[in-house]
Design a protein around this motif. Structure first.
Motif, PDB file in Angstrom:
ATOM      1  N   ARG A 167      15.254  -2.976   3.946  1.00 18.22           N
ATOM      2  CA  ARG A 167      14.726  -1.631   4.180  1.00 18.22           C
ATOM      3  C   ARG A 167      15.872  -0.615   4.108  1.00 18.22           C
ATOM      4  O   ARG A 167      16.903  -0.770   4.749  1.00 18.22           O
ATOM      5  N   GLY A 168      15.694   0.411   3.299  1.00 19.03           N
ATOM      6  CA  GLY A 168      16.714   1.436   3.143  1.00 19.03           C
ATOM      7  C   GLY A 168      17.690   1.147   2.024  1.00 19.03           C
ATOM      8  O   GLY A 168      18.450   2.042   1.631  1.00 19.03           O
ATOM      9  N   GLY A 169      17.661  -0.052   1.506  1.00 19.66           N
ATOM     10  CA  GLY A 169      18.593  -0.405   0.447  1.00 19.66           C
ATOM     11  C   GLY A 169      17.927  -0.685  -0.873  1.00 19.66           C
ATOM     12  O   GLY A 169      18.599  -1.024  -1.856  1.00 19.66           O
ATOM     13  N   ILE A 170      16.597  -0.565  -0.928  1.00 22.24           N
ATOM     14  CA  ILE A 170      15.873  -0.841  -2.164  1.00 22.24           C
ATOM     15  C   ILE A 170      14.887   0.299  -2.396  1.00 22.24           C
ATOM     16  O   ILE A 170      14.252   0.789  -1.450  1.00 22.24           O
ATOM     17  N   PRO A 171      14.766   0.801  -3.630  1.00 21.77           N
ATOM     18  CA  PRO A 171      13.927   1.978  -3.897  1.00 21.77           C
ATOM     19  C   PRO A 171      12.444   1.693  -3.654  1.00 21.77           C
ATOM     20  O   PRO A 171      11.994   0.541  -3.693  1.00 21.77           O
ATOM     21  N   PRO A 172      11.656   2.759  -3.440  1.00 16.76           N
ATOM     22  CA  PRO A 172      10.204   2.606  -3.284  1.00 16.76           C
ATOM     23  C   PRO A 172       9.523   2.381  -4.627  1.00 16.76           C
ATOM     24  O   PRO A 172      10.154   2.470  -5.689  1.00 16.76           O
ATOM     25  N   PHE A 173       8.232   2.117  -4.581  1.00 14.35           N
ATOM     26  CA  PHE A 173       7.436   1.927  -5.789  1.00 14.35           C
ATOM     27  C   PHE A 173       6.055   2.521  -5.551  1.00 14.35           C
ATOM     28  O   PHE A 173       5.703   2.878  -4.414  1.00 14.35           O
ATOM     29  N   ARG A 174       5.262   2.623  -6.595  1.00 13.52           N
ATOM     30  CA  ARG A 174       3.897   3.147  -6.441  1.00 13.52           C
ATOM     31  C   ARG A 174       3.039   2.124  -5.703  1.00 13.52           C
ATOM     32  O   ARG A 174       2.945   0.962  -6.108  1.00 13.52           O
ATOM     33  N   ASP A 207      22.914  -2.327   3.529  1.00  8.35           N
ATOM     34  CA  ASP A 207      24.189  -2.177   4.226  1.00  8.35           C
ATOM     35  C   ASP A 207      23.952  -1.947   5.723  1.00  8.35           C
ATOM     36  O   ASP A 207      23.054  -1.189   6.114  1.00  8.35           O
ATOM     37  N   GLY A 208      24.735  -2.626   6.534  1.00 11.80           N
ATOM     38  CA  GLY A 208      24.649  -2.436   7.973  1.00 11.80           C
ATOM     39  C   GLY A 208      23.750  -3.424   8.687  1.00 11.80           C
ATOM     40  O   GLY A 208      23.802  -3.522   9.916  1.00 11.80           O
ATOM     41  N   TYR A 209      22.919  -4.154   7.926  1.00 17.49           N
ATOM     42  CA  TYR A 209      22.038  -5.142   8.564  1.00 17.49           C
ATOM     43  C   TYR A 209      22.811  -6.432   8.789  1.00 17.49           C
ATOM     44  O   TYR A 209      23.506  -6.916   7.904  1.00 17.49           O
ATOM     45  N   ARG A 210      22.670  -6.983  10.000  1.00 21.24           N
ATOM     46  CA  ARG A 210      23.335  -8.232  10.348  1.00 21.24           C
ATOM     47  C   ARG A 210      22.280  -9.241  10.801  1.00 21.24           C
ATOM     48  O   ARG A 210      21.560  -8.994  11.768  1.00 21.24           O
ATOM     49  N   THR A 249       0.820  -1.209   0.000  1.00 21.16           N
ATOM     50  CA  THR A 249       0.000   0.000   0.000  1.00 21.16           C
ATOM     51  C   THR A 249       0.856   1.262   0.000  1.00 21.16           C
ATOM     52  O   THR A 249       0.573   2.224  -0.716  1.00 21.16           O
ATOM     53  N   SER A 250       1.917   1.249   0.794  1.00 15.71           N
ATOM     54  CA  SER A 250       2.765   2.435   0.926  1.00 15.71           C
ATOM     55  C   SER A 250       3.839   2.528  -0.151  1.00 15.71           C
ATOM     56  O   SER A 250       4.348   3.610  -0.446  1.00 15.71           O
ATOM     57  N   GLY A 251       4.224   1.373  -0.710  1.00 16.56           N
ATOM     58  CA  GLY A 251       5.325   1.346  -1.660  1.00 16.56           C
ATOM     59  C   GLY A 251       6.686   1.347  -1.006  1.00 16.56           C
ATOM     60  O   GLY A 251       7.705   1.497  -1.678  1.00 16.56           O
ATOM     61  N   GLN A 252       6.697   1.129   0.318  1.00 16.82           N
ATOM     62  CA  GLN A 252       7.948   1.120   1.074  1.00 16.82           C
ATOM     63  C   GLN A 252       8.090  -0.206   1.815  1.00 16.82           C
ATOM     64  O   GLN A 252       7.128  -0.698   2.406  1.00 16.82           O
ATOM     65  N   PRO A 253       9.289  -0.821   1.800  1.00 19.61           N
ATOM     66  CA  PRO A 253       9.486  -2.046   2.584  1.00 19.61           C
ATOM     67  C   PRO A 253       9.189  -1.822   4.061  1.00 19.61           C
ATOM     68  O   PRO A 253       9.378  -0.724   4.588  1.00 19.61           O
ATOM     69  N   GLU A 254       8.716  -2.862   4.724  1.00 16.45           N
ATOM     70  CA  GLU A 254       8.425  -2.795   6.146  1.00 16.45           C
ATOM     71  C   GLU A 254       9.697  -2.563   6.959  1.00 16.45           C
ATOM     72  O   GLU A 254      10.803  -2.871   6.511  1.00 16.45           O
ATOM     73  N   ALA A 255       9.520  -2.058   8.178  1.00 22.15           N
ATOM     74  CA  ALA A 255      10.658  -1.758   9.050  1.00 22.15           C
ATOM     75  C   ALA A 255      11.478  -2.997   9.365  1.00 22.15           C
ATOM     76  O   ALA A 255      12.686  -2.912   9.591  1.00 22.15           O
TER      77      ALA A 255
END
Length: 299
Positions: A153-160, A221-224, A142-148
């Motif tokens: 998250r933060g490494g892949i672009p959003p979408f419509r 980047d930074g996720y472990r 719905t938001s076009g953004q990966p979940e937290a």
């Protein structure tokens, strides 16, 4: 509740609706043409010719991203949508098979990342189809953004974002005319990861097709992963589930992950009842390698 009841009624009535689109040609484009066209090309939006997979199921995706079309007398079903840039070529492939995109009734998804659902909004606008997804995927779709909690998250672009008409639960079966599509919760690559299985027949020869979601442990980047043991446990449970799926013809969101084009080019190799087990086993080993690398102090 009203929306869910309305869509359930639509699914039931779909069995009574006549398909107005032309019937697909008896000799659909071959897998050899697809494999040849995509040789040394695997871009997310690289156009590809359509190809018959088996029975009523067709490949209409790009060289780098799978999109599967399923034909029923009550209308068409699409699984995944590739990128927004790929939407025109997906629609062209549907037409090339002899179908009318306006007859696509339902849009299903594997996981909620740009490369697989970025084109969902454009296809929804072009077809009027309704999106069905697991509850865990709805917020991102719905938001076009990966979940937290998504490792990427933060490494892949959003979408419509899109409107999700109905949610489907783990193990729930969608009944569309004679088609029985079963949803399988396979989180890990994303929280809302979903796989789908169905039976497809050519005469009396019937096979179970498994569209199994990506199982790769990749991240921003930074996720472990070692810092998220609960998420790792979920990933491992997904591997076990995939190993147990009914699975004669394996399809994956990235066709190269299951050597799909090579198998379509050589029908003798298309079906393999061990394919889901092998796919999960490979993913389990790669996750173990990732965890080991994160646990090893840098030199």
């Amino acid at each position: 509740m009203f929306a869910r009841l309305a869509l359930l009624a639509a699914l039931a009535l779909a069995g009574c609706a006549a398909q107005t689109a032309p019937t697909a040609p008896a000799a659909a484009p071959s897998g050899k043409a697809l494999a040849s066209a995509c040789a040394n090309r695997d871009g997310w939006s690289d156009p590809a010719p359509p190809a018959k997979i088996f029975g009523n199921s067709y490949y209409v995706g790009t060289c780098g991203i799978s999109v599967v079309l399923i034909d029923t007398p009550a209308g068409l079903v699409l699984i995944d949508a590739a990128t927004e840039e790929a939407a025109p070529s997906i629609l062209a492939s549907i037409r090339a098979l002899g179908f009318d995109p306006k007859n696509v009734r339902f849009l299903l998804t594997s996981h909620e990342h740009l490369d697989h659902v970025g084109g969902l909004k454009a296809l929804q606008e072009a077809t009027g189809a309704r999106v069905i997804a697991r509850p865990e995927a709805v917020a991102a779709l719905t938001s076009g953004q990966p979940e937290a909690t998504d490792p990427q998250r933060g490494g892949i672009p959003p979408f419509r974002g899109v409107t999700v008409a109905r949610t489907v639960l783990d193990g729930e079966m969608l009944k569309i005319e004679k088609l029985r599509l079963t949803a399988h919760a396979t989180p890990g690559h994303t929280p809302g990861g979903t796989s789908w299985t169905w039976r497809s027949c050519e005469g009396t020869d019937c096979r179970t097709i498994a569209y199994v979601d990506s199982l790769s442990a990749v991240s921003a980047d930074g996720y472990r992963f070692v810092d998220h043991p609960d998420y790792v446990a979920t990933f491992r449970a997904t591997f076990a589930k995939v190993e147990a799926l009914p699975c004669e013809i394996l399809i994956t969101p990235h066709p190269g992950a299951s050597t799909l084009f090579a198998r379509l080019a050589d029908p003798a190799t298309l079906a393999n009842p061990e394919s889901c087990r092998a796919y999960a086993a490979g993913a389990r080993m790669r996750l173990a390698d990732r965890l080991a690398s994160e646990s090893t102090p840098p030199k």
